[in-house]
Write a protein that holds these residues in place. Structure first.
Motif, PDB file in Angstrom:
ATOM      1  N   TYR A 115      29.708 -49.837  -3.795  1.00  0.00           N
ATOM      2  CA  TYR A 115      29.069 -48.752  -4.552  1.00  0.00           C
ATOM      3  C   TYR A 115      30.012 -48.187  -5.613  1.00  0.00           C
ATOM      4  O   TYR A 115      29.610 -47.907  -6.741  1.00  0.00           O
ATOM      5  CB  TYR A 115      28.643 -47.656  -3.578  1.00  0.00           C
ATOM      6  N   ARG A 116      31.266 -48.039  -5.261  1.00  0.00           N
ATOM      7  CA  ARG A 116      32.227 -47.432  -6.175  1.00  0.00           C
ATOM      8  C   ARG A 116      32.793 -48.432  -7.181  1.00  0.00           C
ATOM      9  O   ARG A 116      33.008 -48.092  -8.349  1.00  0.00           O
ATOM     10  CB  ARG A 116      33.369 -46.810  -5.368  1.00  0.00           C
ATOM     11  N   PHE A 117      33.018 -49.681  -6.729  1.00  0.00           N
ATOM     12  CA  PHE A 117      33.776 -50.605  -7.576  1.00  0.00           C
ATOM     13  C   PHE A 117      33.142 -51.983  -7.734  1.00  0.00           C
ATOM     14  O   PHE A 117      33.706 -52.826  -8.425  1.00  0.00           O
ATOM     15  CB  PHE A 117      35.182 -50.785  -7.006  1.00  0.00           C
ATOM     16  N   GLY A 118      32.011 -52.229  -7.087  1.00  0.00           N
ATOM     17  CA  GLY A 118      31.478 -53.581  -7.074  1.00  0.00           C
ATOM     18  C   GLY A 118      30.040 -53.714  -7.514  1.00  0.00           C
ATOM     19  O   GLY A 118      29.625 -53.131  -8.520  1.00  0.00           O
ATOM     20  N   ALA A 119      29.258 -54.445  -6.733  1.00  0.00           N
ATOM     21  CA  ALA A 119      27.919 -54.863  -7.145  1.00  0.00           C
ATOM     22  C   ALA A 119      26.899 -53.744  -7.170  1.00  0.00           C
ATOM     23  O   ALA A 119      25.842 -53.898  -7.792  1.00  0.00           O
ATOM     24  CB  ALA A 119      27.430 -55.968  -6.202  1.00  0.00           C
ATOM     25  N   ALA A 123      23.763 -47.695  -8.357  1.00  0.00           N
ATOM     26  CA  ALA A 123      22.519 -47.822  -7.582  1.00  0.00           C
ATOM     27  C   ALA A 123      22.204 -46.498  -6.890  1.00  0.00           C
ATOM     28  O   ALA A 123      23.102 -45.784  -6.452  1.00  0.00           O
ATOM     29  CB  ALA A 123      22.643 -48.938  -6.558  1.00  0.00           C
ATOM     30  N   ASP A 124      20.936 -46.186  -6.773  1.00  0.00           N
ATOM     31  CA  ASP A 124      20.517 -44.917  -6.183  1.00  0.00           C
ATOM     32  C   ASP A 124      20.082 -45.099  -4.730  1.00  0.00           C
ATOM     33  O   ASP A 124      20.675 -44.547  -3.824  1.00  0.00           O
ATOM     34  CB  ASP A 124      19.382 -44.311  -7.017  1.00  0.00           C
ATOM     35  N   VAL A 125      19.045 -45.896  -4.499  1.00  0.00           N
ATOM     36  CA  VAL A 125      18.601 -46.197  -3.135  1.00  0.00           C
ATOM     37  C   VAL A 125      18.804 -47.692  -2.926  1.00  0.00           C
ATOM     38  O   VAL A 125      18.139 -48.522  -3.567  1.00  0.00           O
ATOM     39  CB  VAL A 125      17.119 -45.823  -2.929  1.00  0.00           C
ATOM     40  N   TRP A 126      19.721 -48.052  -2.038  1.00  0.00           N
ATOM     41  CA  TRP A 126      20.058 -49.464  -1.893  1.00  0.00           C
ATOM     42  C   TRP A 126      20.566 -49.754  -0.491  1.00  0.00           C
ATOM     43  O   TRP A 126      20.877 -48.837   0.285  1.00  0.00           O
ATOM     44  CB  TRP A 126      21.080 -49.894  -2.942  1.00  0.00           C
ATOM     45  N   MET A 140      22.221 -46.556   1.648  1.00  0.00           N
ATOM     46  CA  MET A 140      22.755 -45.475   0.833  1.00  0.00           C
ATOM     47  C   MET A 140      21.655 -44.905  -0.054  1.00  0.00           C
ATOM     48  O   MET A 140      20.835 -45.653  -0.600  1.00  0.00           O
ATOM     49  CB  MET A 140      23.932 -45.933  -0.019  1.00  0.00           C
ATOM     50  N   GLN A 141      21.641 -43.581  -0.164  1.00  0.00           N
ATOM     51  CA  GLN A 141      20.670 -42.889  -1.003  1.00  0.00           C
ATOM     52  C   GLN A 141      21.353 -41.740  -1.712  1.00  0.00           C
ATOM     53  O   GLN A 141      22.016 -40.917  -1.078  1.00  0.00           O
ATOM     54  CB  GLN A 141      19.505 -42.370  -0.163  1.00  0.00           C
ATOM     55  N   HIS A 142      21.232 -41.710  -3.038  1.00  0.00           N
ATOM     56  CA  HIS A 142      21.810 -40.640  -3.851  1.00  0.00           C
ATOM     57  C   HIS A 142      23.305 -40.465  -3.568  1.00  0.00           C
ATOM     58  O   HIS A 142      23.816 -39.347  -3.491  1.00  0.00           O
ATOM     59  CB  HIS A 142      21.084 -39.323  -3.621  1.00  0.00           C
ATOM     60  N   PRO A 252      14.164 -50.185  -1.030  1.00  0.00           N
ATOM     61  CA  PRO A 252      15.343 -50.041  -1.896  1.00  0.00           C
ATOM     62  C   PRO A 252      15.121 -50.642  -3.271  1.00  0.00           C
ATOM     63  O   PRO A 252      14.263 -51.507  -3.463  1.00  0.00           O
ATOM     64  CB  PRO A 252      16.410 -50.828  -1.134  1.00  0.00           C
ATOM     65  N   GLU A 253      15.922 -50.208  -4.217  1.00  0.00           N
ATOM     66  CA  GLU A 253      15.911 -50.833  -5.540  1.00  0.00           C
ATOM     67  C   GLU A 253      16.808 -52.067  -5.563  1.00  0.00           C
ATOM     68  O   GLU A 253      16.647 -52.939  -6.426  1.00  0.00           O
ATOM     69  CB  GLU A 253      16.397 -49.850  -6.598  1.00  0.00           C
ATOM     70  N   LEU A 254      17.746 -52.137  -4.611  1.00  0.00           N
ATOM     71  CA  LEU A 254      18.771 -53.177  -4.615  1.00  0.00           C
ATOM     72  C   LEU A 254      19.186 -53.490  -3.190  1.00  0.00           C
ATOM     73  O   LEU A 254      19.323 -52.588  -2.360  1.00  0.00           O
ATOM     74  CB  LEU A 254      19.990 -52.694  -5.405  1.00  0.00           C
ATOM     75  N   ILE A 255      19.388 -54.783  -2.908  1.00  0.00           N
ATOM     76  CA  ILE A 255      20.035 -55.223  -1.669  1.00  0.00           C
ATOM     77  C   ILE A 255      21.243 -56.054  -2.069  1.00  0.00           C
ATOM     78  O   ILE A 255      21.121 -57.010  -2.858  1.00  0.00           O
ATOM     79  CB  ILE A 255      19.096 -56.059  -0.781  1.00  0.00           C
ATOM     80  N   VAL A 256      22.399 -55.672  -1.564  1.00  0.00           N
ATOM     81  CA  VAL A 256      23.640 -56.404  -1.826  1.00  0.00           C
ATOM     82  C   VAL A 256      23.998 -57.179  -0.572  1.00  0.00           C
ATOM     83  O   VAL A 256      24.171 -56.594   0.502  1.00  0.00           O
ATOM     84  CB  VAL A 256      24.784 -55.450  -2.222  1.00  0.00           C
TER      85      VAL A 256
END
Length: 312
Positions: A115-119, A123-126, A140-142, A252-256
Motif C-alpha cells: 500500500y505504501r510502496f508497491g502495487a 488504492a482505497d478499498v482493496w 484495507m479500506q480508506h 474491492p477495486e483491486l486485488i494484489v
C-alpha cells in the motif's frame, strides 16, 4: 530521514532490516528462529543490537505469522513460533530493547508495504491475497487495515469450497487453501496422476511416488509437461473461484496477489482472472476489480511493518 527496523519472523528463519522512509532496506541480518520463547526474544534483541551499531533507529516492527489481539499487543497463538496463550510480546520486547515496538500480522505487514510502496499505492478499498504454503489475506479500506472484532479477519483461506473435501491443518475439510496454495498444487498433481493418465509425463513418476514439490510442478508446467499444465490449470480454477467469493464479500477495486506462489503468476493469473470475473455475482453488469501481482516480493512484510513502526 527516519530509520526503523522491520522483522519477518518465520518458523525457520528470522530476518531483520533497517528500512528508511522510502521503503528501502539499507541493511539486513538473519538468524535461525529459536524454538522457545525466551531464546527467540533474546535472538531478536541480538539482531537489533547488530543493526543499531551502524544505524540510529527510532522503533522496531515485528511481522508475526499468528493470531494477535485487535490492539496488536498480544500474540494469542503462532503455530510455527513458540509464543502461545496470549503472550504480551510487544511490551516484553519494548522493555528489552528500550524502543517502541509494533506487532503486526505477517499478511497485514506485507499488505501495508504494498500500500505504501508497491502495487496498491493510492488504492482505497482493496484486498491483499498472499498465496504460499497456505493463504493469508488482508482487507484495507480508506488506508486502514480491517481486523474484525477479535483481530483475526480475514481468513479467506479457510472458507469451505469443497464440502467433505481435503483435510486442512485448521481442523476443517475442503478449505480454499487446500485447493489454491503451493501445498495444494502438489496434492492436485498427485491426485491427477493417481487417476492413471499422464504416464508419459516426466512429472508423473515424482507425483505417484509422492516426491514432487511445488517447484517441480511449476517447472514441469513451464516445460509443457501435460501433468504439470493440468495441475496449474486446476489451481487457477480454484484461485479464481476463491477470488470471486472475496469480491462478492468485499467488492474491492483491486486485488494484489502476493506470497511465494505469485512469483510464477504468469502461468495462471490470466486464467484465474477470467474465472473470477465469470463467477462474480452480477458479472457483466458491475465494475470488475483489477487483479495484479505484488511488487515488493518477499521483502514486503519487513518493509511494511518497519513503516508501521515509524508511525508509533
Amino acid at each position: 530521514m527516519s530509520l526503523t527496523i522491520g522483522f519477518d519472523i518465520g518458523g525457520s528463519n528470522t530476518r531483520a532490516g533497517v528500512v528508511d522512509d522510502r521503503g528501502t532496506i539499507l541493511a539486513s541480518v538473519a538468524a535461525p528462529t529459536p524454538h522457545d520463547a525466551e531464546s527467540l526474544e533474546e535472538a531478536i534483541v541480538g539482531l537489533v543490537d547488530m543493526l543499531r551499531k551502524d544505524y540510529e533507529v527510532s522503533a522496531v516492527g515485528m511481522a508475526v505469522a499468528g493470531f494477535l489481539d485487535p490492539e496488536c499487543e498480544v500474540v494469542r497463538f503462532a503455530p510455527h513460533l513458540p509464543w502461545r496463550d496470549n503472550v504480551p510480546v510487544r511490551a516484553r520486547l519494548s522493555e528489552a530493547l528500550g524502543l517502541p515496538v509494533r506487532l503486526e500480522h505477517d499478511a497485514n505487514s506485507a499488505a501495508w508495504g504494498e500500500y505504501r510502496f508497491g502495487a496498491a499505492k493510492d488504492a482505497d478499498v482493496w484486498v491483499f491475497f498472499a498465496v504460499g504454503t497456505g493463504i493469508g489475506a488482508t482487507i484495507m479500506q480508506h488506508g486502514e487495515i480491517f481486523r474484525g472484532s477479535f483481530g483475526t479477519a480475514p481468513e479467506f483461506g479457510h472458507i469451505t469450497v469443497v464440502p467433505n473435501g481435503r483435510a486442512c491443518s485448521c481442523g476443517k475439510q475442503g478449505c480454499l487453501e487446500r485447493y489454491a496454495s503451493g501445498t495444494a498444487l502438489v496434492d492436485t498433481a498427485v491426485e491427477i496422476a493417481a487417476g492413471g493418465g499422464f504416464k508419459s509425463c516426466e512429472l508423473y513418476r515424482l507425483a505417484v511416488d509422492k516426491r514432487a514439490s511445488g517447484a517441480d510442478v511449476v517447472e514441469a508446467a513451464r516445460g509443457g509437461d501435460a501433468l504439470g499444465v493440468a495441475a496449474i490449470e486446476n489451481f487457477a480454477q480454484w484461485l479464481g473461484q476463491g477470488l470471486s467469493i472475496v469480491c462478492d464479500i468485499v467488492d474491492p477495486e483491486l486485488i494484489v496477489l502476493g506470497g511465494g506462489v505469485s512469483r510464477d503468476a504468469e502461468l495462471y493469473l490470466d486464467s484465474a482472472r477470467d474465472v473470477m470475473h465469470h463467477n462474480i455475482v452480477g458479472s457483466g453488469y458491475r465494475p470488475l476489480p483489477r487483479l495484479i501481482r505484488a511488487e515488493l516480493g518477499p521483502q514486503a512484510g519487513m518493509i511494511g511493518v518497519a513503516d508501521l513502526a515509524r508511525r508509533l
